[in-house]
Scaffold this motif. Structure first.
Motif, PDB file in Angstrom:
ATOM      1  N   HIS A   1     -10.913   3.419   1.448  1.00 50.00           N
ATOM      2  CA  HIS A   1      -9.628   2.869   1.016  1.00 50.00           C
ATOM      3  C   HIS A   1      -9.639   1.330   1.104  1.00 50.00           C
ATOM      4  O   HIS A   1      -9.095   0.646   0.246  1.00 50.00           O
ATOM      5  CB  HIS A   1      -8.525   3.477   1.900  1.00 50.00           C
ATOM      6  CG  HIS A   1      -7.158   2.991   1.603  1.00 50.00           C
ATOM      7  ND1 HIS A   1      -6.195   2.886   2.563  1.00 50.00           N
ATOM      8  CD2 HIS A   1      -6.584   2.555   0.458  1.00 50.00           C
ATOM      9  CE1 HIS A   1      -5.087   2.408   2.014  1.00 50.00           C
ATOM     10  NE2 HIS A   1      -5.288   2.200   0.742  1.00 50.00           N
TER      11      HIS A   1
ATOM     12  N   GLN B   1      -0.762   4.196  -0.352  1.00 51.28           N
ATOM     13  CA  GLN B   1      -1.776   5.240  -0.177  1.00 51.28           C
ATOM     14  C   GLN B   1      -1.275   6.384   0.694  1.00 51.28           C
ATOM     15  O   GLN B   1      -0.770   6.185   1.779  1.00 51.28           O
ATOM     16  CB  GLN B   1      -3.019   4.633   0.478  1.00 51.28           C
ATOM     17  CG  GLN B   1      -4.087   5.623   0.861  1.00 51.28           C
ATOM     18  CD  GLN B   1      -4.874   6.101  -0.353  1.00 51.28           C
ATOM     19  OE1 GLN B   1      -4.936   5.410  -1.352  1.00 51.28           O
ATOM     20  NE2 GLN B   1      -5.442   7.278  -0.261  1.00 51.28           N
TER      21      GLN B   1
ATOM     22  N   GLU C   1     -11.346   0.044  -1.829  1.00 44.06           N
ATOM     23  CA  GLU C   1     -10.405   0.030  -2.969  1.00 44.06           C
ATOM     24  C   GLU C   1      -9.625  -1.287  -2.978  1.00 44.06           C
ATOM     25  O   GLU C   1      -9.518  -1.955  -4.013  1.00 44.06           O
ATOM     26  CB  GLU C   1      -9.427   1.212  -2.856  1.00 44.06           C
ATOM     27  CG  GLU C   1      -8.315   1.200  -3.911  1.00 44.06           C
ATOM     28  CD  GLU C   1      -7.032   1.844  -3.403  1.00 44.06           C
ATOM     29  OE1 GLU C   1      -7.071   2.961  -2.851  1.00 44.06           O
ATOM     30  OE2 GLU C   1      -5.958   1.200  -3.543  1.00 44.06           O
TER      31      GLU C   1
ATOM     32  N   CYS D   1       0.821  -1.193   0.000  1.00 46.25           N
ATOM     33  CA  CYS D   1       0.000   0.000   0.000  1.00 46.25           C
ATOM     34  C   CYS D   1       0.861   1.251   0.000  1.00 46.25           C
ATOM     35  O   CYS D   1       1.699   1.430   0.863  1.00 46.25           O
ATOM     36  CB  CYS D   1      -0.920  -0.007   1.210  1.00 46.25           C
ATOM     37  SG  CYS D   1      -2.103   1.295   1.151  1.00 46.25           S
TER      38      CYS D   1
END
Ligand SMILES: [Zn+2]
Length: 218
Positions: free
Chosen positions: A96, A66, A99, A64
């Motif tokens: 998230h 993000q 996602e 990740c």
């Protein structure tokens, strides 16, 4: 959570936001609104994450990236919790996670080794998010997002679904692989009763899975 809109495109701006997106790949942009107040999502997030990891253990292995830039200045970064995806302690964590569920479903169906995603929060309205999903087949990506939103919403709201996520993924996988759409043949291949097969096909349709009769209707 409500899925507002899905748009296909390349979304050039993603290059700057997540360097993992490969150039020239297709992407979809999924706009999602959260419909409850902030504490609803924050309080329910740990349970949602736990249940999601039970259903999709492979999410533990997602890398990740993000918000590496976006959140670098925040002081409530609680990444040290050891969660597989980055957690910031806000509503965006829930979206998230959607996602990552979408990416995981897409990778399973389309047999992709990897694909990237990104979740962004609007300044205004504050409850609106854009989830970007890199994909080879936008229709499969679209289905994956619809399924991820339905699944997460059911878990958050404590709804006992009358369908199993493994079943819906199994039937979607077999259709993707064989291009077989006949109820009779699918029931045989899956060793399911026709009723169960039909129920799952109806759910596929509801979640915008690319079925030929939907394509011709478009
Ligand atoms: Zn992530």
């Amino acid at each position: 959570m409500k899925l507002v809109k899905i748009l296909e495109g390349n979304f050039e701006e993603l290059k700057k936001l997540n360097t993992n997106f490969k150039a020239d790949t297709q992407r979809i942009r999924v706009t999602i609104d959260t419909i409850h107040e902030k504490p609803y999502y924050i309080n329910k997030f740990p349970d949602l994450l736990f249940k999601t990891l039970q259903m999709f253990p492979n999410i533990r292995h997602h890398h990740c990236h993000q918000g590496e830039q976006v959140y670098s200045n925040r002081d409530f970064d609680i990444r040290q919790l050891g969660a597989p995806i980055q957690i910031v302690g806000d509503v965006i964590d829930t979206v998230h996670l959607v996602e990552h569920i979408s990416l995981e479903i897409q990778c399973q169906l389309d047999e992709l080794d990897e694909c990237s995603g990104l979740t962004c929060n609007y300044w205004e309205p504050e409850n609106r998010f854009d989830v970007f999903i890199e994909c080879r087949n936008p229709e499969i990506a679209t289905f994956s997002c619809h399924l991820a939103v339905l699944l997460s919403t059911d878990i958050l709201e404590g709804i006992e679904s009358d369908w199993q996520v493994d079943d819906i993924i199994d039937i979607a996988k077999i259709i993707t692989k064989t291009n077989e759409y006949s109820l009779h043949t699918l029931a045989k291949m899956l060793k399911w009763p026709k009723k169960k097969t039909l129920q799952n096909m109806k759910l596929l349709e509801q979640l915008y899975f690319p079925l030929p009769w939907l394509r011709s209707a478009a």
